[in-house]
Each structure stands twice: as C-alpha cells, then as structure tokens.
Design a protein around this motif. Structure first.
Motif, mmCIF file in Angstrom:
data_model
loop_
_atom_site.group_PDB
_atom_site.id
_atom_site.type_symbol
_atom_site.label_atom_id
_atom_site.label_comp_id
_atom_site.label_asym_id
_atom_site.label_seq_id
_atom_site.Cartn_x
_atom_site.Cartn_y
_atom_site.Cartn_z
ATOM 1 N N ARG A 99 0.874 -1.165 0.000
ATOM 2 C CA ARG A 99 0.000 0.000 0.000
ATOM 3 C C ARG A 99 0.921 1.227 0.000
ATOM 4 N NH1 ARG A 99 -4.450 0.052 4.451
ATOM 5 N NH2 ARG A 99 -5.130 -1.686 3.148
ATOM 6 N N ILE A 100 0.780 2.056 -1.014
ATOM 7 C CA ILE A 100 1.661 3.202 -1.213
ATOM 8 C C ILE A 100 1.056 4.435 -0.553
ATOM 9 C CG2 ILE A 100 2.920 4.597 -2.909
ATOM 10 C CD1 ILE A 100 3.474 1.508 -3.086
ATOM 11 N N LEU A 101 1.823 5.070 0.332
ATOM 12 C CA LEU A 101 1.376 6.285 1.001
ATOM 13 C C LEU A 101 2.427 7.375 0.819
ATOM 14 C CD1 LEU A 101 0.049 4.755 4.329
ATOM 15 C CD2 LEU A 101 -1.305 5.528 2.364
ATOM 16 N N SER A 102 2.027 8.488 0.218
ATOM 17 C CA SER A 102 2.914 9.644 0.110
ATOM 18 C C SER A 102 2.863 10.398 1.430
ATOM 19 C CB SER A 102 2.451 10.587 -1.007
ATOM 20 O OG SER A 102 2.593 9.973 -2.259
ATOM 21 N N ILE A 103 4.008 10.813 1.904
ATOM 22 C CA ILE A 103 4.065 11.644 3.092
ATOM 23 C C ILE A 103 4.157 13.071 2.567
ATOM 24 C CG2 ILE A 103 5.212 12.089 5.280
ATOM 25 C CD1 ILE A 103 4.036 9.156 4.818
ATOM 26 N N GLU A 104 2.993 13.712 2.486
ATOM 27 C CA GLU A 104 2.911 14.963 1.745
ATOM 28 C C GLU A 104 1.665 15.735 2.145
ATOM 29 O OE1 GLU A 104 4.184 17.630 0.285
ATOM 30 O OE2 GLU A 104 5.271 16.319 -1.086
ATOM 31 N N GLN A 105 1.714 17.035 1.960
ATOM 32 C CA GLN A 105 0.562 17.898 2.189
ATOM 33 C C GLN A 105 -0.209 17.994 0.874
ATOM 34 O OE1 GLN A 105 3.009 21.158 3.523
ATOM 35 N NE2 GLN A 105 2.477 20.798 5.655
ATOM 36 N N VAL A 106 -1.256 17.187 0.768
ATOM 37 C CA VAL A 106 -2.089 17.154 -0.438
ATOM 38 C C VAL A 106 -3.558 17.142 -0.027
ATOM 39 C CG1 VAL A 106 -0.348 15.926 -1.821
ATOM 40 C CG2 VAL A 106 -2.076 14.628 -0.588
ATOM 41 N N GLU A 107 -4.412 17.480 -0.963
ATOM 42 C CA GLU A 107 -5.848 17.415 -0.702
ATOM 43 C C GLU A 107 -6.222 15.992 -0.305
ATOM 44 O OE1 GLU A 107 -7.409 18.651 -4.465
ATOM 45 O OE2 GLU A 107 -7.255 20.782 -3.965
ATOM 46 N N GLY A 108 -6.981 15.873 0.759
ATOM 47 C CA GLY A 108 -7.461 14.562 1.188
ATOM 48 C C GLY A 108 -6.472 13.764 2.018
ATOM 49 N N GLU A 119 -3.586 -4.459 10.008
ATOM 50 C CA GLU A 119 -2.811 -5.672 10.242
ATOM 51 C C GLU A 119 -2.642 -6.461 8.955
ATOM 52 O OE1 GLU A 119 -3.105 -9.631 13.039
ATOM 53 O OE2 GLU A 119 -3.994 -7.756 13.777
ATOM 54 N N GLY A 120 -1.457 -6.955 8.743
ATOM 55 C CA GLY A 120 -1.179 -7.787 7.578
ATOM 56 C C GLY A 120 -0.909 -7.014 6.293
ATOM 57 N N VAL A 121 -0.918 -5.694 6.348
ATOM 58 C CA VAL A 121 -0.680 -4.877 5.160
ATOM 59 C C VAL A 121 0.790 -4.474 5.123
ATOM 60 C CG1 VAL A 121 -1.217 -2.684 4.022
ATOM 61 C CG2 VAL A 121 -3.041 -4.038 5.060
ATOM 62 N N LYS A 122 1.378 -4.524 3.933
ATOM 63 C CA LYS A 122 2.735 -4.033 3.717
ATOM 64 C C LYS A 122 2.620 -2.600 3.197
ATOM 65 C CE LYS A 122 3.808 -7.097 0.678
ATOM 66 N NZ LYS A 122 4.516 -7.941 -0.305
ATOM 67 N N TYR A 123 3.427 -1.710 3.764
ATOM 68 C CA TYR A 123 3.362 -0.301 3.406
ATOM 69 C C TYR A 123 4.641 0.162 2.724
ATOM 70 C CZ TYR A 123 -0.735 0.049 6.395
ATOM 71 O OH TYR A 123 -1.985 -0.108 6.943
ATOM 72 N N ALA A 124 4.482 1.070 1.761
ATOM 73 C CA ALA A 124 5.602 1.795 1.171
ATOM 74 C C ALA A 124 5.332 3.265 1.422
ATOM 75 C CB ALA A 124 5.715 1.510 -0.321
ATOM 76 N N LEU A 125 6.257 3.914 2.106
ATOM 77 C CA LEU A 125 6.109 5.315 2.476
ATOM 78 C C LEU A 125 7.047 6.154 1.624
ATOM 79 C CD1 LEU A 125 6.169 4.825 6.353
ATOM 80 C CD2 LEU A 125 4.183 4.844 4.815
ATOM 81 N N VAL A 126 6.478 7.093 0.877
ATOM 82 C CA VAL A 126 7.262 7.906 -0.058
ATOM 83 C C VAL A 126 7.525 9.268 0.557
ATOM 84 C CG1 VAL A 126 7.422 8.830 -2.393
ATOM 85 C CG2 VAL A 126 6.112 6.723 -1.984
ATOM 86 N N PHE A 127 8.807 9.589 0.685
ATOM 87 C CA PHE A 127 9.251 10.889 1.187
ATOM 88 C C PHE A 127 9.922 11.625 0.036
ATOM 89 C CE2 PHE A 127 9.073 8.057 4.772
ATOM 90 C CZ PHE A 127 8.542 8.833 5.795
ATOM 91 N N PHE A 170 4.519 4.386 12.819
ATOM 92 C CA PHE A 170 4.311 3.037 12.282
ATOM 93 C C PHE A 170 4.867 1.985 13.232
ATOM 94 C CE2 PHE A 170 2.883 5.042 8.525
ATOM 95 C CZ PHE A 170 2.273 4.080 7.743
ATOM 96 N N PHE A 171 6.054 2.233 13.777
ATOM 97 C CA PHE A 171 6.679 1.282 14.692
ATOM 98 C C PHE A 171 5.794 1.046 15.914
ATOM 99 C CE2 PHE A 171 9.627 0.232 18.170
ATOM 100 C CZ PHE A 171 10.285 -0.860 17.620
ATOM 101 N N CYS A 172 5.187 2.102 16.418
ATOM 102 C CA CYS A 172 4.292 1.956 17.582
ATOM 103 C C CYS A 172 3.098 1.069 17.253
ATOM 104 C CB CYS A 172 3.803 3.340 18.040
ATOM 105 S SG CYS A 172 5.066 4.313 18.854
ATOM 106 N N GLN A 173 2.697 1.047 15.986
ATOM 107 C CA GLN A 173 1.517 0.276 15.597
ATOM 108 C C GLN A 173 1.843 -1.119 15.091
ATOM 109 O OE1 GLN A 173 -1.538 2.374 13.320
ATOM 110 N NE2 GLN A 173 -0.448 4.287 13.706
ATOM 111 N N ILE A 174 2.948 -1.269 14.360
ATOM 112 C CA ILE A 174 3.216 -2.563 13.712
ATOM 113 C C ILE A 174 4.649 -3.037 13.880
ATOM 114 C CG2 ILE A 174 1.345 -2.383 12.022
ATOM 115 C CD1 ILE A 174 3.401 -1.402 9.954
#
Length: 177
Positions: A99-108, A119-127, A170-174
């Motif tokens: 699951r791709i998540l941009s770390i950014e100030q965008v609408e929404g 739980e069970g989801v793999k994340y990709a965090l884009v900086f 993220f570490f605190c959660q998973i």
C-alpha cells in the motif's frame, strides 16, 4: 539515574539484524538531494527495522562519506536498492502488494495522528525532495497520503525529521515481534 552502556543495551550484530523480523515498511526516497538526509533515513530505518529503503532519482547511494557520516554504518545493515525513476519503483511495489502512502501535504491527506495501520498490510512510504516534496506523478500513483499535523508558521519539517516522526508512528503500531 545511571546511563546504560552499549553492552547492556544488547544490540544485535549485523548478522543478527539481517536475520531478524522487520517492520512491513519500505521507505522510498523521491529525489532527496542531501546525503545527510539519506544517511539519517538509514539510521532511522535501522532503529525501527524497516524492510528496505529505495533510493530514487538524484538520491545518492552508498558508499558515500556524507551518507556514512549520519548513518553511522546503518547503510550496511539496512537493505537498499537504487531506481532511476521513483514512479517505476512505486509501480513495482504496488505489483508486489504494498500500500503506497505519500508523506505529503495534499488534498485529502490523512493526518498522521488519525492514521491506523491495518494488520497484515505491507506499506511503502514515499518521502520527497527537500524543496519540491513528493513529485505529483508519484502522488498520483499512491493509494493515499499522510500529513504530519503542524501549527507553526513554516508548515514543513526537514525530510529526515518527517521520516523519524512517521516511522516512529508506524513502529508503535506494527513493530516486528
């Protein structure tokens, strides 16, 4: 209070770290220009046991003295890959089920304090780049965006500081067990 020695902290060896469970998170650096920021991501990635870091576009790669200066050797413990185009790296991660998540100030964008990892989801965090942020074409490929709530006049953090804040959340959660 007495400071704890490094021996008492029982840090894993490089080999033990390589074999241990990792947090299901890949960090993607989209054209990050400062080698010190790259090194900081390696050090933070080691601290929180991320799967790997993808260095994209103009983002420098190890070995490099200025990366090592802030990474303190973590560039040798955290797995990494180089990709010429961030969009290609993100597309590949999507195909691999991240699951791709941009770390950014965008609408929404979802505020980080409201984010709950599934739980069970793999994340990709884009900086993104220190000036331009995450490229729009990469934001368009993402499954969503996370914004770090701020109330000051600048409304921005250094990219490596953002990395520390988000990866801690993220570490605190998973965190790996």
């Amino acid at each position: 209070m007495r400071k704890i020695t490094n021996e008492e902290l029982r840090r894993p060896s490089v080999e033990e770290f390589g074999a241990m469970a990792k947090m299901p998170v890949v960090v993607v650096l989209d054209n990050v220009r400062s080698m010190q920021n790259v090194g900081s991501f390696f050090r933070t990635g080691d601290a929180f046991a991320v799967e790997k870091i993808l260095l994209c576009g103009i983002t420098a790669t190890p070995p490099a003295r200025d990366i090592h200066k802030t990474a303190l050797g973590a560039e040798m413990t955290v797995e990494w890959e180089y990709h010429a185009k961030t969009a290609d790296a993100v597309t590949k991660l999507k195909e691999e089920g991240y699951r791709i998540l941009s770390i950014e100030q965008v609408e929404g964008a979802l505020m980080l304090n409201d984010f709950r990892a599934d739980e069970g989801v793999k994340y990709a965090l884009v900086f993104g780049n220190e000036v331009e942020g995450v490229a729009q074409e990469v934001v368009d490929l993402a499954d969503g965006a996370i914004e770090i709530p701020q109330i000051g006049t600048k409304h921005s953090l250094n990219v490596s500081v953002s990395g520390g804040v988000v990866l801690w959340n993220f570490f605190c959660q998973i965190a790996p067990k």
